[in-house]
Write an enzyme that holds these catalytic residues in place. Sequence first.
Site, PDB file in Angstrom:
ATOM      1  N   PRO A 150     -18.567 -59.763 -12.641  1.00 45.70           N
ATOM      2  CA  PRO A 150     -19.343 -60.194 -13.807  1.00 45.70           C
ATOM      3  C   PRO A 150     -18.820 -59.538 -15.093  1.00 45.70           C
ATOM      4  CG  PRO A 150     -20.792 -59.695 -11.973  1.00 45.70           C
ATOM      5  CD  PRO A 150     -19.425 -59.260 -11.558  1.00 45.70           C
ATOM      6  N   TYR A 151     -18.384 -58.271 -14.991  1.00 41.76           N
ATOM      7  CA  TYR A 151     -17.787 -57.604 -16.161  1.00 41.76           C
ATOM      8  C   TYR A 151     -16.606 -58.423 -16.677  1.00 41.76           C
ATOM      9  CZ  TYR A 151     -14.604 -54.382 -18.598  1.00 41.76           C
ATOM     10  OH  TYR A 151     -13.730 -53.825 -19.499  1.00 41.76           O
ATOM     11  N   GLY A 152     -15.694 -58.793 -15.773  1.00 40.17           N
ATOM     12  CA  GLY A 152     -14.509 -59.563 -16.164  1.00 40.17           C
ATOM     13  C   GLY A 152     -14.887 -60.879 -16.827  1.00 40.17           C
ATOM     14  N   THR A 154     -17.596 -61.447 -18.579  1.00 43.49           N
ATOM     15  CA  THR A 154     -18.089 -61.203 -19.951  1.00 43.49           C
ATOM     16  C   THR A 154     -16.941 -60.802 -20.889  1.00 43.49           C
ATOM     17  OG1 THR A 154     -18.683 -58.870 -19.533  1.00 43.49           O
ATOM     18  CG2 THR A 154     -20.410 -60.526 -19.194  1.00 43.49           C
TER      19      THR A 154
END
Length: 325
Positions: A150-152, A154
């Site tokens: 999910p970080y990637g 965003t």
Amino acid sequence: MPQKVLVTGAAGFIGSHLCESLLARSFGVVGVDCFTSNYDVRIKREHVRHLQESKDFSLVEASLNDVDLDGLLADVDCIFHLAAQPGVRQSWHERFDDYVDCNIRATHKLCESARKQDIRRFVFASSSSVYGNTAQLPMSELHPTHPVSPYGVTKLCSEDLCLLFSRNFGLPVVALRFFTVFGPRQRPDMAFHRFIKSALEGRSISVFGTGAQTRDFTFVSDVVDAILLAMDYSGSESIFNIGGGKRITLNSALDLLAEVLPHEVDVRYEEPAIGDVTHTYADIGLARRELGYSPQTSIDEGLAREVEWVQTLRKRLKSYYREGF
Ligand code: NAD
């Protein structure tokens, strides 16, 4: 009057190093940071303490999502946008809201405001996490982007937002995709900081996965050099990989670390973390040709510097460390 620049995420690992280099080059630096709780805020206070001694540095303690950005950007020449909620493993489940707020919403608000100003350069701190797992190594900027965390997602969305404002409103954006940055002030959730702290406290080091995963590690001052080169870049490219120039397995990095640690290192292997990519390796040819980027610090030298810094931090923040260390 020194030329004024804005650094978002100024109290963070990379942001505080960048502020230091900008001040050394006689810029007037406005730092924005809201001291999020992704790690011990006393560490972030330590990062900015010496910056605040400079008359050319001012710190705005606020979230990009709340602050009056139009006012803040009024006489700013360049923007360095590093503020974000970083970290792959923490980005799942309910924590995702923080990633949406700090990465996507904050970037959108900054771009909306920046497009109304006369900004010479807008540098965005992107990430190798936008690629995900790739069949082809090293990965060039043309490689498909399929993030696995999910970080990637965003970071890719934030990068796309910056480039969207560039295409539509001429915002002079350069996005730098950093590959695993290390060195003094590295975030406590990142592997080397965790390893060094555990080893110095006499605990075993826990590695997610087998340690056979490979990483392209980039020393923080090389990243800062890349950001400064991007500030003065006048060419037409807008996305650059910023890596250390080679990749090694995590196990080899641990061997190197063992050489600079004062004690024996005991390693424990755990389940791989969901969202961690297997290999990263940057093709930095474009950054070399266009920006004149050339990483200078080897992994052994960088690790020795990081160990030294963790030991210094321990003297300042005793309660952050386990008794006896
Ligand atoms: P960091 O957490 O040390 O620094 C980020 C700073 O941004 C923090 O001090 C935090 O308080 C601040 N911040 C977050 N949201 C904010 C908001 N809404 N308003 C104001 N301040 C806010 O992280 P870092 O490792 O220094 O990373 C800096 C940037 O580089 C991030 O954009 C990250 O995604 C990117 N990056 C880092 C790495 C790495 O290896 N460290 C790799 C690739 C990309």
